[in-house]
Design an enzyme around this catalytic site. Structure first.
Site, PDB file in Angstrom:
ATOM      1  N   LYS A 228       0.871  -1.298   0.143  1.00  0.00           N
ATOM      2  CA  LYS A 228      -0.009   0.002  -0.094  1.00  0.00           C
ATOM      3  C   LYS A 228       0.760   1.150   0.113  1.00  0.00           C
ATOM      4  CE  LYS A 228      -4.360  -1.897   1.675  1.00  0.00           C
ATOM      5  NZ  LYS A 228      -5.477  -1.895   2.746  1.00  0.00           N
ATOM      6  N   ARG A 262      -3.529  -9.470   5.501  1.00  0.00           N
ATOM      7  CA  ARG A 262      -3.997  -9.816   4.210  1.00  0.00           C
ATOM      8  C   ARG A 262      -2.770  -9.546   3.121  1.00  0.00           C
ATOM      9  NH1 ARG A 262      -6.674  -6.787   0.332  1.00  0.00           N
ATOM     10  NH2 ARG A 262      -8.150  -7.712  -0.698  1.00  0.00           N
TER      11      ARG A 262
END
Length: 284
Positions: A228, A262
């Protein structure tokens, strides 16, 4: 915690959720797995690398998404993939969707869990669908931009936080309460602090630093930081070079007591978790 046919010791272990995006436009791997053969091979590879649960998504929710994908298109992407994975592999399946009709169809196709990036706050029927079918759910923290009296966005405080950390905790508590009101068993709920959603760079770092404070809500925590922007901005690296930064957040997740991470890169994250837990379990 039971998800599908598997029990997860979420208070003492950290499990790896592998990501399968069957989308053309996801921020990291858009288009890589949206043919059935490639998708199934990727699932097979992630299982061999130690994946504990699979998260399948058919709509990109990267920053800037307008959440306008037609449900029929999402179903055509996702449902055949869920069915094929269920037929071939013994792995719990999570469906990444915030739409109740999509969730119901996905559960019928074989999904064991719903991963809702809006924490039951987008679709008022979502909680009822989850409760009716008795599946697990992950409720993520998210916020819509704050609107001022004149109808414009508040550019100075886009998401309207008064005390960021307390507000995130309170928002997650609201999602948990919505789950309770819908009749979802407490033992079926996971919370996700929503790294990368409705947060500035500095706020993403802050929520990572205070992950352990969210455990006091009494629910297992899922951490999703893989590749991210908080990693990219910190290290000044493109999305294809964010593995090491992601691994640092995974180790942090273990130290802070997260039940799940995740990730895109299963093998490396599994190894990082095993090493961290070996150190934590060592006797002097």
């Amino acid at each position: 915690m039971r998800i599908g046919s598997r029990e997860f010791d979420v208070w003492n272990q950290t499990y790896v959720m592998g990501i399968l995006n069957v989308t053309p436009d996801s921020f990291s791997d858009g288009g890589k797995w949206n043919s059935m053969d490639r998708a199934l091979k990727h699932v097979e590879d992630m299982l061999a690398e130690g994946m504990d649960i699979l998260d399948i998504g058919g709509e990109s929710t990267r920053p800037g998404s307008d959440y306008s994908m037609p449900e029929q298109e999402e179903m055509e992407r996702v449902l055949p993939c869920i069915e094929a994975v269920r037929a071939r592999f013994d792995v719990p399946i999570s469906l990444d969707t915030y739409k109740s009709r999509m969730a119901e169809a996905g559960i019928a196709a074989g999904a064991d869990m719903i991963n809702d990036i809006w924490g039951l706050k987008w679709d008022s029927d979502m909680g009822n669908v989850i409760a009716e079918h008795g599946v697990a759910c992950c409720l993520m923290h998210n916020r819509r931009p704050a609107v001022q009296e004149d109808g414009t966005e508040n550019t100075e405080n886009r998401y309207g936080y008064q005390n960021f950390l307390e507000d995130v905790r309170a928002d997650l508590a609201v999602s948990a309460e919505l789950a309770r009101q819908a009749g979802i068993s407490r033992e079926k709920v996971i919370l996700d602090p929503g790294v990368g959603f409705a947060k500035s760079y500095e706020q993403n770092l802050a929520i990572l630093n205070h992950l352990d404070s969210l455990r006091s809500l009494g629910y297992p925590i899922l951490l999703g930081t893989s590749r991210k922007s908080v990693v990219g901005l910190t290290l000044n690296l493109p999305v294809t070079q964010r593995l090491e930064g992601t691994l640092a957040t995974t180790v942090l997740g273990v130290l802070k007591g997260c039940g799940f991470v995740r990730v895109h890169d299963v093998k490396e994250n599994v190894r990082a978790i095993r090493m961290t837990r070996a150190i934590l379990g060592a006797e002097g």
